[in-house]
Enzyme design. Structure first.
Site, PDB file in Angstrom:
ATOM      1  N   ASP A  77      -4.430  -3.332 -10.487  1.00 51.98           N
ATOM      2  CA  ASP A  77      -5.662  -3.122 -11.254  1.00 51.98           C
ATOM      3  C   ASP A  77      -6.501  -4.384 -11.366  1.00 51.98           C
ATOM      4  OD1 ASP A  77      -3.920  -4.451 -12.879  1.00 51.98           O
ATOM      5  OD2 ASP A  77      -3.951  -3.000 -14.519  1.00 51.98           O
ATOM      6  N   CYS A 104       0.882  -1.188   0.000  1.00 44.73           N
ATOM      7  CA  CYS A 104       0.000   0.000   0.000  1.00 44.73           C
ATOM      8  C   CYS A 104       0.907   1.222   0.000  1.00 44.73           C
ATOM      9  CB  CYS A 104      -0.910  -0.001   1.230  1.00 44.73           C
ATOM     10  SG  CYS A 104      -1.828  -1.529   1.498  1.00 44.73           S
ATOM     11  N   CYS A 163      -1.603   4.253  10.955  1.00 42.25           N
ATOM     12  CA  CYS A 163      -1.388   5.494  11.707  1.00 42.25           C
ATOM     13  C   CYS A 163      -2.643   5.777  12.528  1.00 42.25           C
ATOM     14  CB  CYS A 163      -1.030   6.664  10.786  1.00 42.25           C
ATOM     15  SG  CYS A 163      -2.194   6.955   9.451  1.00 42.25           S
TER      16      CYS A 163
END
Length: 404
Positions: free
Chosen positions: A282, A231, A353
């Protein structure tokens, strides 16, 4: 402090768009700062920091000013007046501030700050969630998350050392201090526009919070490995991984957004990171091609972002309970799907986070109990809270796949 009319008007204009047009604060402030080329660094700093401060304390200031959303343009001077009065700044003799009851502002502040959700300027639902997940720690954590974030740099060790970078910045009148607990980090003593420096253009550093710098280090990468950043986004942690690997081996940076990967490529060129390969996710085939191929895997998962409210204060107004519930489903799915890329004997880090246990240790525990997580062993975790570190709130867990 003497207030200048054009700067105050710029702040109020930015606030109007942030509060009423659903614009992100950083984008609106960047747009506002382009309005007048004559503004110097001090003027630009005033606009940016004052706007962020009023966004951060929106609920409290609105309660004190006795106004409610949507804010009308002629109500914004009342919000500004609250900010100025609480900062001890005298209001100028302008018509818009006429009749501002400064004594009443201070009295209302003393009264309202006793209620945590109002005093810490957060939505009621978020206060309830924080209390539920962090218990008594929520009081000190939300208070810490409401402080202005320090500016921390990560020295790009492909090109320099923290000590050499510190000297180069000093040559450009930017004073920093080395952070002993964070090997590559420097913190600015005074806020400056570091992006305008020749040092930045040479690729000698990236702006990256100290807590964020802990993530790549936990992955225990070595030169020559194949590492997947699943990511990657615009690549802050990807670039750190490339530096830790000394440009040797292969970092596969993946994301579902091509524009973010394009930005990563630009940053990698500036940083001199040549071992990064980008791949757009994709279809499921992109991930399947890497099944059991990664020595190391980083899943820096999308999350609520509650740990970075210091630098994104408008996030607490844009967040909704449904978003957090949906993002937790995404986190669980990513763990189950992406973990398959780790080769036997390899390791992965799951990071967010966020400071919520439901996005962090509970996700890791659920994964280890799942069919896909059966071959993994928990190694260690690190929970970073803003009130303890002084930096962003973060979570990271290191898992190892059995060598069979």
């Amino acid at each position: 402090m003497r207030l200048h009319r054009n700067l105050v008007l710029a702040v109020m204009d930015a606030l109007y768009h942030i509060f009423n047009d659903d614009v992100y604060a950083d984008k609106q402030i960047a747009q506002t700062l382009k309005r007048d080329k004559r503004w110097g660094s001090h003027d630009r700093g005033f606009i940016a920091e004052t706007t962020y401060d009023i966004v951060r304390w929106k609920r409290l200031y609105a309660e004190i000013a006795e106004i409610s959303e949507p804010f009308k343009r002629d109500e914004l001077p009342r919000l500004f007046a609250v900010w100025a009065t609480l900062k001890g700044i005298s209001l100028p003799d302008w018509g818009v501030f006429e009749g501002t009851p400064t004594r009443r502002i201070k009295g209302r502040f003393d009264e309202l700050k006793k209620t945590r959700a109002i005093g810490q300027s957060i939505p009621d639902w978020l206060d309830e969630l924080g209390q539920k997940e962090l218990g008594a720690m929520w009081d000190v954590e939300i208070a810490a998350l409401n402080q202005q974030a320090p500016v921390v740099l990560r020295a790009n060790t492909l090109k320099t050392t923290p000590a050499k970078l510190r000297q180069r910045l000093l040559d450009e009148q930017i004073v920093t201090k080395l952070l002993k607990e964070y090997p590559d980090a420097l913190e600015l003593e005074e806020r400056k526009n570091v992006f305008a420096t020749s040092v930045f253009k040479e690729g000698l550093f990236e702006v990256q919070d100290a807590s964020s710098q802990e993530v790549a280090r936990m992955l225990d990468v070595q030169p020559g490995m194949r590492v997947v950043d699943a990511c990657a986004g615009a690549g802050g942690k990807t670039l750190h991984l490339a530096a830790l690997m000394e440009n040797k081996g292969n970092v596969v940076a993946m994301d579902i957004y091509q524009n973010k990967l394009n930005e990563l490529k630009r940053r990698a060129r500036r940083a001199g990171a040549h071992n990064i390969e980008t791949r757009l996710i994709d279809s499921t085939k992109t991930v399947k091609k890497l099944h059991s191929k990664a020595d190391r895997l980083l899943i820096d998962a999308p999350c609520s972002g509650l740990g970075v409210l210091k630098r994104n204060p408008d996030a607490k107004w844009k967040l909704q309970p449904e978003f957090i519930e949906n993002i937790k489903k995404t986190q669980a799915q990513l763990l189950r799907d992406y973990a398959k890329m780790v080769k036997p004997g390899g390791k992965m880090v799951y990071a967010t986070c966020s400071v919520l246990s439901s996005e962090n240790e509970q996700q890791v525990s659920a994964f280890l109990d799942s069919q896909e997580g059966a071959g993994f062993v928990f190694d260690k975790e690190k929970k970073i809270y803003a009130h303890q570190s002084g930096y962003d709130g973060f979570y990271m867990a290191l898992l190892e796949r059995a060598n069979t």
